[in-house]
Design an enzyme around this catalytic site. Structure first.
Site, PDB file in Angstrom:
ATOM      1  CB  CYS A 195      -0.908  -0.019   1.235  1.00 47.99           C
ATOM      2  SG  CYS A 195      -1.877   1.476   1.412  1.00 47.99           S
TER       3      CYS A 195
ATOM      4  CB  CYS B  44      -0.682   2.500   4.092  1.00 45.67           C
ATOM      5  SG  CYS B  44      -2.122   1.822   3.313  1.00 45.67           S
ATOM      6  CG  ASP B  45       3.139   0.993   4.399  1.00 37.89           C
ATOM      7  OD1 ASP B  45       2.612   1.455   5.430  1.00 37.89           O
ATOM      8  OD2 ASP B  45       3.021  -0.195   4.048  1.00 37.89           O
TER       9      ASP B  45
END
Ligand code: NAP
Length: 304
Positions: free
Chosen positions: A134, A137-138
């Site tokens: 992701c 997200c990261d």
């Protein structure tokens, strides 16, 4: 644990499941949505959605949150438990969870799919230690660093564009010359000058000690093997369905998708399948929403 029989239990709180919750709630049915992690589904990992009718540009997370609020407004109860199976007892469908069970008159399975792993030895060890699924997200962990994205679909190209704004260098590794992604994304991914394309190439191995340090690559045309030093890799090579625990009650195909047509009916009366986890050709936000609609109305009709 509820003794009461819920009209419709929806398994999975992604776009299909939450749309089903809106329609079932509006139809006056009692609705529980069982979700194992956080509601929202795959779309919360997409930075910008530009192809949902009526929305020029909306963040995936914002879309999911609005849909959740809408489902709650129409009376859906969200329960955060992992579903481990379904038992059919006459007209009652018993949904088993890690903590017990919930009974329903009808069930909609909308568990979608999870990211496909690369399939090389030792990769599980590096998940969260250099391997991510992701970018939204990261991505922030890789500010000023060197990353690779694997894949040639919409997710991979979207990830590469997002990461090009954070990382110093982005390698896009794809097993063919042509991208499967939409034309607009293909044009977009060619704009940043810090994205380098490594085509006709697959990842054959991963190197690292405590964290991922390098990828072993092989060119599919020449057979040449090389090593690429990276701080992180974002895997975006499609999804796999999450239907293992339902195989004993509904028919699934050889790839694990629940066999169901556009009417969302499965092989078991009273159990419906909606979204990316059913057999279908087009897996999009719009088709997930359409499935949620159809499955909720079909479940409501089944209850009578
Ligand atoms: P996808 O469209 O299935 O693409 C998967 C990519 O990974 C393909 O390029 C495929 O290569 C490659 N691949 C598959 N298995 C591989 C393997 N074992 N090794 C190396 N490469 C492999 O998956 P996705 O990009 O995650 O998209 C899933 C669905 O969500 C699609 O319908 C997509 O349109 C949709 N989506 C939409 C949006 C949006 O609308 N904004 C954003 C994200 C996703 P080949 O091309 O050679 O098969």
């Amino acid at each position: 644990m509820a003794d009461k029989v819920t009209d419709i239990i929806i398994i999975g709180g992604g776009t299909a499941g939450m749309t089903a919750a809106v329609y079932a709630g509006r139809a006056g049915r009692s609705v529980k949505v069982l979700e194992q992690t956080i509601h929202g589904g795959q779309i919360i990992n997409t930075s910008h959605v530009e192809n949902f009718p009526g929305f020029d540009n909306i963040a995936g997370f914002e879309f999911a949150t609005a849909l959740y609020d809408q489902a709650v407004k129409f009376g859906a109860e969200f329960v955060y438990e992992k579903v481990t199976g379904i038992e059919v007892d006459g007209d009652i469908k018993r949904v088993l969870t890690a903590n017990g069970h919930y009974d329903a008159k009808a069930v909609i399975i909308a568990t979608g799919a999870r990211p496909r792993p690369i399939g090389v030895a030792g990769e599980e060890k590096f998940v969260g230690r250099g391997i991510s699924f992701c970018a939204t997200c990261d991505g922030a962990f890789y500010k000023g660093k060197t990353v690779a994205v694997i894949g040639g679909g919409n997710t991979a190209l979207d990830d590469a564009v997002v990461l090009s704004q954070l990382a110093e260098k982005v390698y896009l590794i794809h097993r063919r010359q042509e991208f499967r992604a939409e034309k607009q994304l293909v044009e977009k991914v060619h704009k940043p000058d810090n994205i380098e394309f490594i085509l006709d190439t697959v990842v054959t191995g991963i190197k690292g000690d405590k964290r991922l340090e390098a990828l072993e690559l092989q060119n599919k045309v020449t057979g040449e093997k090389t090593e690429l030093a990276v701080d992180g890799v974002f895997v975006a090579i499609g999804q796999m369905p999450e239907n293992d625990v339902f195989k004993n009650v509904v028919e699934v195909d050889s790839a694990g998708y629940i066999v169901a047509g556009e009417d969302c009916h499965t092989s078991c009366p009273g159990i419906f399948a909606a979204g990316d986890g059913r057999t279908k050709k087009v897996r999009q936000l719009t088709t997930a929403a359409a499935d949620g609609t159809i499955a909720a109305l079909a479940a409501s009709e089944y209850i009578g």
